[in-house]
Design a protein around this motif. Structure first.
Motif, PDB file in Angstrom:
ATOM      1  N   LEU A   1       0.829  -1.203   0.000  1.00 17.14           N
ATOM      2  CA  LEU A   1       0.000   0.000   0.000  1.00 17.14           C
ATOM      3  C   LEU A   1       0.870   1.262   0.000  1.00 17.14           C
ATOM      4  CD1 LEU A   1      -2.777  -0.825  -0.307  1.00 17.14           C
ATOM      5  CD2 LEU A   1      -2.956  -1.169   2.151  1.00 17.14           C
ATOM      6  N   GLU A   2       1.894   1.253   0.807  1.00 15.81           N
ATOM      7  CA  GLU A   2       2.784   2.410   0.862  1.00 15.81           C
ATOM      8  C   GLU A   2       3.390   2.706  -0.508  1.00 15.81           C
ATOM      9  OE1 GLU A   2       4.427   1.199   5.226  1.00 15.81           O
ATOM     10  OE2 GLU A   2       5.873   2.160   3.871  1.00 15.81           O
TER      11      GLU A   2
ATOM     12  N   LEU B   1      -8.589  -1.942   2.321  1.00 18.39           N
ATOM     13  CA  LEU B   1      -8.902  -0.507   2.320  1.00 18.39           C
ATOM     14  C   LEU B   1     -10.392  -0.288   2.545  1.00 18.39           C
ATOM     15  CD1 LEU B   1      -6.236   0.681   1.945  1.00 18.39           C
ATOM     16  CD2 LEU B   1      -6.555   0.555  -0.511  1.00 18.39           C
TER      17      LEU B   1
ATOM     18  N   ALA C   1      -4.934   5.392  -5.791  1.00 19.41           N
ATOM     19  CA  ALA C   1      -3.877   4.863  -6.632  1.00 19.41           C
ATOM     20  C   ALA C   1      -4.194   3.449  -7.096  1.00 19.41           C
ATOM     21  CB  ALA C   1      -2.550   4.862  -5.876  1.00 19.41           C
ATOM     22  N   VAL C   2      -4.842   2.705  -6.225  1.00 21.31           N
ATOM     23  CA  VAL C   2      -5.038   1.287  -6.488  1.00 21.31           C
ATOM     24  C   VAL C   2      -6.232   1.020  -7.382  1.00 21.31           C
ATOM     25  CG1 VAL C   2      -5.465  -0.929  -5.413  1.00 21.31           C
ATOM     26  CG2 VAL C   2      -4.008   0.727  -4.272  1.00 21.31           C
TER      27      VAL C   2
ATOM     28  N   THR D   1      -6.018   7.888   1.245  1.00 23.25           N
ATOM     29  CA  THR D   1      -5.445   6.535   1.312  1.00 23.25           C
ATOM     30  C   THR D   1      -4.938   6.129  -0.070  1.00 23.25           C
ATOM     31  OG1 THR D   1      -7.444   5.360   0.699  1.00 23.25           O
ATOM     32  CG2 THR D   1      -7.171   5.904   3.022  1.00 23.25           C
ATOM     33  N   ALA D   2      -4.483   4.921  -0.128  1.00 26.20           N
ATOM     34  CA  ALA D   2      -3.961   4.386  -1.372  1.00 26.20           C
ATOM     35  C   ALA D   2      -5.062   4.101  -2.382  1.00 26.20           C
ATOM     36  CB  ALA D   2      -3.200   3.093  -1.094  1.00 26.20           C
TER      37      ALA D   2
ATOM     38  N   TYR E   1       0.769   2.039  -9.459  1.00 26.08           N
ATOM     39  CA  TYR E   1       0.825   0.655  -9.885  1.00 26.08           C
ATOM     40  C   TYR E   1       2.073   0.333 -10.690  1.00 26.08           C
ATOM     41  CZ  TYR E   1      -0.465  -3.705 -12.122  1.00 26.08           C
ATOM     42  OH  TYR E   1      -0.469  -4.992 -12.563  1.00 26.08           O
TER      43      TYR E   1
ATOM     44  N   LEU F   1       2.360   1.750  -3.387  1.00 22.02           N
ATOM     45  CA  LEU F   1       1.308   2.097  -4.338  1.00 22.02           C
ATOM     46  C   LEU F   1       1.015   3.585  -4.232  1.00 22.02           C
ATOM     47  CD1 LEU F   1       0.302   0.087  -6.210  1.00 22.02           C
ATOM     48  CD2 LEU F   1      -1.027  -0.910  -4.361  1.00 22.02           C
ATOM     49  N   VAL F   2       0.935   4.068  -3.014  1.00 16.51           N
ATOM     50  CA  VAL F   2       0.680   5.489  -2.808  1.00 16.51           C
ATOM     51  C   VAL F   2       1.837   6.321  -3.357  1.00 16.51           C
ATOM     52  CG1 VAL F   2       0.446   7.282  -1.057  1.00 16.51           C
ATOM     53  CG2 VAL F   2      -0.774   5.129  -0.792  1.00 16.51           C
ATOM     54  N   GLU F   3       3.044   5.853  -3.078  1.00 15.05           N
ATOM     55  CA  GLU F   3       4.200   6.636  -3.486  1.00 15.05           C
ATOM     56  C   GLU F   3       4.415   6.684  -4.993  1.00 15.05           C
ATOM     57  OE1 GLU F   3       7.545   5.241  -1.232  1.00 15.05           O
ATOM     58  OE2 GLU F   3       6.428   5.451   0.644  1.00 15.05           O
TER      59      GLU F   3
ATOM     60  N   HIS G   1      -1.058   7.334 -12.415  1.00 15.84           N
ATOM     61  CA  HIS G   1       0.289   7.272 -11.844  1.00 15.84           C
ATOM     62  C   HIS G   1       1.301   7.844 -12.795  1.00 15.84           C
ATOM     63  CE1 HIS G   1      -1.969   4.583  -9.492  1.00 15.84           C
ATOM     64  NE2 HIS G   1      -2.097   3.739 -10.490  1.00 15.84           N
TER      65      HIS G   1
END
Lengths: 197, 197, 197, 197
Positions: free
Chosen positions: A30-31, A75, A108-109, A104-105, A38, A33-35, B119
């Motif tokens: 998750l971290e 999530l 991104a996800v 949250t992520a 994908y 993915l946020v940063e 992304h």
DNA sequence: TCGTAAGCGAGACGGTACGTCGAGTCTTGCT
DNA sequence: AGCAAGACTCGACGTACCGTCTCGCTTACGA
């Protein structure tokens, strides 16, 4: 959920899988993915971030995708909210969801998974129930409104739910801009009244 | 289209770029996208399918992404339709689009791009205008309806367009099932009347 | 495009393989072999030392072994020496060889290859001619001695060569100690005179 | 042999080590060595073949190497033979050894170990005494010949032994072909008479 | 006779290297 | 210049073993 429970039915031999490693992997996923999203997520990166060997990841998930699906499953989704009034229910649920989404992520996800599932039957299968269960509270709120007489009995609730969240999906996938909580009010109003109001 | 015209501003020395290769590359890209989706698309695959060297691709597009975006840009979008009646306009446009969608690479390409753009700022920038111009005919139809008095002047047409195509987006990304043309009628009716009708 | 141009069958299309990379790889292999021996040689290490991608190595050699065989092939073997006298010929050749042996990777490479070939047909095939050609000068010296009448015509030269280098092989494989050049004199004398002298 | 006896000096609490497992491990090691050689031998493979946990192996041997050395130590070496005549002693010993060699794991294990010891000090240390003790009967036979006056007192017996087995070592490591018992006669004769005879 | 202490098979753990593949770049000889 | 071909560096992929570490047994001893 999937084949991830640490002690499979009856089997017991050998050292059990580490619940701690499991969680560290999901967190790291998750971290990252946020940063970076994908496409920047690498299994090697997850392993290193989680302080875990690659094999420990591949022992649990066949590939990157199911890993992401499971991380995604952790999530938050819509959170039910019963005010006795459909408009308020929807506005609160969507408003809260957008907040969660933006912090949250999830943001991104979700698009990545949604896009990928089209070409990946395995992912599709994995994703389906997760996706569906997330819509549940929305449908519930609509059902309550129907029971209260706020909504006609004839309305197809699935379609209604689609109409309500539709603009969010469109904004998400086609406009790319961040989704602002202020959008929620007009959005719900329009869906309830209809264009021709 | 974009910066891909074969004869750049006055410069002329040397052999001109092959228009034939250009098109072969775009075609191959679309084909492979249909066959395996975004994640299975490789530049090497495109080059080989198009019978072209990799350098020929990279000479025209900076990377994989702009190539895909341009290929996507060649696919049909909404086709305007003016019947003098909003409901009919929308039903025909959406119905026709769904047909096109289900018979071209669109269904394979769109979700992938939409998912990836989140992304990828470069892709996002590239994708934005393409995405917007595709919505144009929808907005036009809504404007006409406004001029005819079918729609209130107060309505935010962007939001209205989102409401109309929203259920399609939801079905596409979260339900994964193929989109059936029969869905169009009830969908448009509901959007026009609103849930509370 | 091209049309009917009669391409030289097989040889010329594309960028040619870099002779420089080739040599850098071979050099790095030998260096690492000297530093850490066979079991510490990793393809990744070779690539990094040579400043080369792994793919460049695997493009040329199917695996670690053929790479080592080729690196080995570049190392010096027996160097012929014709003094007109068998004893001197042999002493010089063996003496010189031992020097080379002790100052190059030879001592690291040879036993590993010899040991491995037993279980590896591919290696065996690769190794055979290299191994044989290295013995050649020894056999030549023995032939000259036969022609001069120093050695009986009945003697099997292959066996004779084995007898002469035998003690070296034994020391190498079973005693593990470094091979000292002083050993050469007594060794050759004993082989020429025989135990019963 | 080494520190592997199951009941260590006085201490006794707890379950004793299984002699059966011990032997199964050694057997499996030899089997796998025969099948694939040193480089294909994995501790996991040994454990699985022996029906034993990996920990049971590592409890007895510090690593793969001492295990292999001990397994090797269980294989037969030269068997002394005293006919009162050096030539016959040697021919019988070598002949018998070759038979044993060709019918046991020896031919697979020995070259691998010999090759590996060069890069592995630990193995070298372990291997040294085993290797030496195997030569013992050969040296003994030569000593007897010296006492009988068959051999000069000046001869270095170590070197003499090397000369006698040398051709076998050469054939083994550099010719790769199987070692034929018929080779023994001419080999010994030549070593005794010398090349110049 | 029972507790304790070690051994046992099984298999997960963090690592390292394997051999493969693709991205984006560079270098041939031709057109 | 552009072209097809294909080698280049880099870095991630998913796999296999290493040597270590639990698990829940089993097996002997000594209290």
């Amino acid at each position: 959920m999937s084949g991830t429970s640490p002690n499979n039915s009856g089997s017991s031999a050998g050292r059990p899988r580490s619940e701690q490693a499991h969680q560290a992997i999901l967190d790291a996923t998750l971290e990252l993915l946020v940063e970076g999203g994908y496409s920047a997520l690498t299994v090697e990166g997850v392993a290193s971030r989680a302080g875990v060997g690659k094999a420990t990841i591949y022992r649990r998930w066949a590939s990157k995708l199911p890993l992401i699906v499971e991380a995604f499953g952790g999530l938050p989704g819509f959170e039910d909210c019963d005010t006795g009034n459909l408009s308020d229910d929807l506005k609160r649920m969507l408003g809260r969801y957008l907040e969660v989404f933006n912090t949250t992520a999830l943001s991104a996800v979700l698009p990545s998974l949604a896009g990928e599932r089209f070409h990946n039957d395995e992912l599709s299968t994995l994703f389906e129930p997760v996706s569906m269960s997330r819509r549940r509270p929305l449908i519930d709120a609509l059902e309550r409104a129907q029971e209260r007489g706020e909504l006609s009995r004839e309305i197809d609730l699935e379609l209604a739910a689609d109409l309500v969240v539709g603009p969010i999906a469109v904004a998400l996938f086609f406009k790319g801009g961040r989704l602002k909580p202020e959008m929620v009010g007009p959005m719900v109003d329009l869906a309830l009244r209809g264009l021709r109001a």
